[in-house]
Design an enzyme around this catalytic site. Sequence first.
Site, PDB file in Angstrom:
ATOM      1  N   CYS A  75      17.305  -4.105  -5.277  1.00 42.06           N
ATOM      2  CA  CYS A  75      16.109  -4.880  -5.619  1.00 42.06           C
ATOM      3  C   CYS A  75      14.898  -4.097  -5.140  1.00 42.06           C
ATOM      4  O   CYS A  75      14.892  -3.589  -4.008  1.00 42.06           O
ATOM      5  CB  CYS A  75      16.171  -6.258  -4.947  1.00 42.06           C
TER       6      CYS A  75
ATOM      7  N   ASP B 228      20.548   9.166   6.382  1.00 46.07           N
ATOM      8  CA  ASP B 228      20.906   7.778   6.110  1.00 46.07           C
ATOM      9  C   ASP B 228      22.379   7.449   6.322  1.00 46.07           C
ATOM     10  O   ASP B 228      22.837   6.393   5.926  1.00 46.07           O
ATOM     11  CB  ASP B 228      20.509   7.434   4.661  1.00 46.07           C
TER      12      ASP B 228
ATOM     13  N   CYS C 131       3.648  -3.451  -3.343  1.00 44.44           N
ATOM     14  CA  CYS C 131       2.815  -2.896  -2.279  1.00 44.44           C
ATOM     15  C   CYS C 131       1.536  -2.291  -2.866  1.00 44.44           C
ATOM     16  O   CYS C 131       1.599  -1.426  -3.748  1.00 44.44           O
ATOM     17  CB  CYS C 131       3.582  -1.827  -1.508  1.00 44.44           C
TER      18      CYS C 131
ATOM     19  N   CYS D 163      -1.069  -2.169   6.919  1.00 47.30           N
ATOM     20  CA  CYS D 163      -0.742  -3.353   6.124  1.00 47.30           C
ATOM     21  C   CYS D 163      -1.838  -4.420   6.210  1.00 47.30           C
ATOM     22  O   CYS D 163      -2.046  -5.182   5.258  1.00 47.30           O
ATOM     23  CB  CYS D 163       0.581  -3.960   6.588  1.00 47.30           C
TER      24      CYS D 163
ATOM     25  N   CYS E 178       9.967  -6.070  -3.258  1.00 48.90           N
ATOM     26  CA  CYS E 178       9.061  -5.926  -2.117  1.00 48.90           C
ATOM     27  C   CYS E 178       8.388  -4.558  -2.102  1.00 48.90           C
ATOM     28  O   CYS E 178       7.248  -4.420  -1.641  1.00 48.90           O
ATOM     29  CB  CYS E 178       9.784  -6.202  -0.795  1.00 48.90           C
TER      30      CYS E 178
ATOM     31  N   CYS F 153      -2.328  -8.200   4.372  1.00 47.97           N
ATOM     32  CA  CYS F 153      -1.539  -8.278   3.138  1.00 47.97           C
ATOM     33  C   CYS F 153      -0.125  -8.779   3.424  1.00 47.97           C
ATOM     34  O   CYS F 153       0.508  -8.373   4.390  1.00 47.97           O
ATOM     35  CB  CYS F 153      -1.472  -6.900   2.479  1.00 47.97           C
TER      36      CYS F 153
ATOM     37  N   CYS G 249       4.539  -8.149  -0.099  1.00 48.81           N
ATOM     38  CA  CYS G 249       5.976  -7.877  -0.074  1.00 48.81           C
ATOM     39  C   CYS G 249       6.758  -9.089   0.409  1.00 48.81           C
ATOM     40  O   CYS G 249       7.849  -9.392  -0.106  1.00 48.81           O
ATOM     41  CB  CYS G 249       6.282  -6.665   0.792  1.00 48.81           C
TER      42      CYS G 249
END
Length: 378
Positions: free
Chosen positions: A243, A134, A250, A190, A246, A193, A196
Amino acid sequence: MRFDALQAKAREIGFDVCGVAKPEIDSRNQQRLDEFVAGEEFGSMAWMADPERLPRRRDPKVLWGDVQSVIVLGTNYGPAENPLALLDHSDRAMISVYAQNRDYHDLIKKRLKQLARWLVEQTGGAEQVKVFVDTAPVLEKPLAQAGGIGWQGKHTNVVSRDYGSWLFLGEVFTTLQFDDAPQKPEIDHCGSCRNCLDACPTNAFPEPYKLDARRCISYLTIEHDGVIPREFRRAIGNRIYGCDDCLSVCPWNKFSSRTEELAFIARAELTAPRLADFLAMDDDAFRAFFAGSPIKRIGRAKFLRNVLIAIGNDKNGGDASTIAQLHNLLADPSALIRASTVWAMAQLMDDAAFHEVRQHQLAAETDATVLAEWRDAV
């Protein structure tokens, strides 16, 4: 090198999932990256558009020309409770699940290096490796999907059928090839849906699979350097660092489990801390309290900016003790803290009391940002 041996070693070291991907990014994800950069949706994160880094992000072989395989590792950091439960407690701070204990970069990188050393030993030093977690221009989510770990959901994060939305990622680039590794990218599950997308408090998703970071609460509370734009302050609620909305909604989280990694199990004092308890922190106290935490990286000024926005949103936050602490912060050396204090006071105090404070402070204030907050708060 056999893939099953790699998987076994990865699990022994502490990784929950392991896959191998070819060192390439498909055209769809290259296009998504280009659109993100062209629209300047990265906000102040200018490195995303760095002309030297961008080609490396689009193509792992530009980052390292000798790479033959990308080993993608995932570590479960699933929470014990639904993070959204704290939304009903406006006097308590919501801190993103990933930041409620140790900085994951440190542990994941240590384990990646351990796996990399093992790979080199197994090949007698004939192969080369590089590790990333990352902090380098690696488009790791598409690589995770290509490696079969999960798929990039509509919220742009990786979703796993086994761990939901709660996976830390890390990569080992290597000159090794794993001919027996499954070459079956995970498909998108997904469907129709859009939980999120609908859950985002600031409408940061202009469309599925596309994030405008400038509207994202994680960006605003972590990466954004100045005062938080007024249009987002109410929506931030009591979220003071990151946050998880989202991620939390799920449906695939029904298969997730609480992490067993002690470094990622939430510290008791960070699960539901009182917002007001942070107001008296000076710089030394902030650094000591958040030692080893990713929160330390943003510094006291930005952290208290976030806390003050949350306090201004607390419907029961105008008690005498809190107001007295806010008065003290009007003399803080940080203009960012003073400006954020102005907004919090304007939300919590009655008009007459606030205007009395305003008249007194205007005579002493010299910073343009703080003065603008006083004017806008009228």
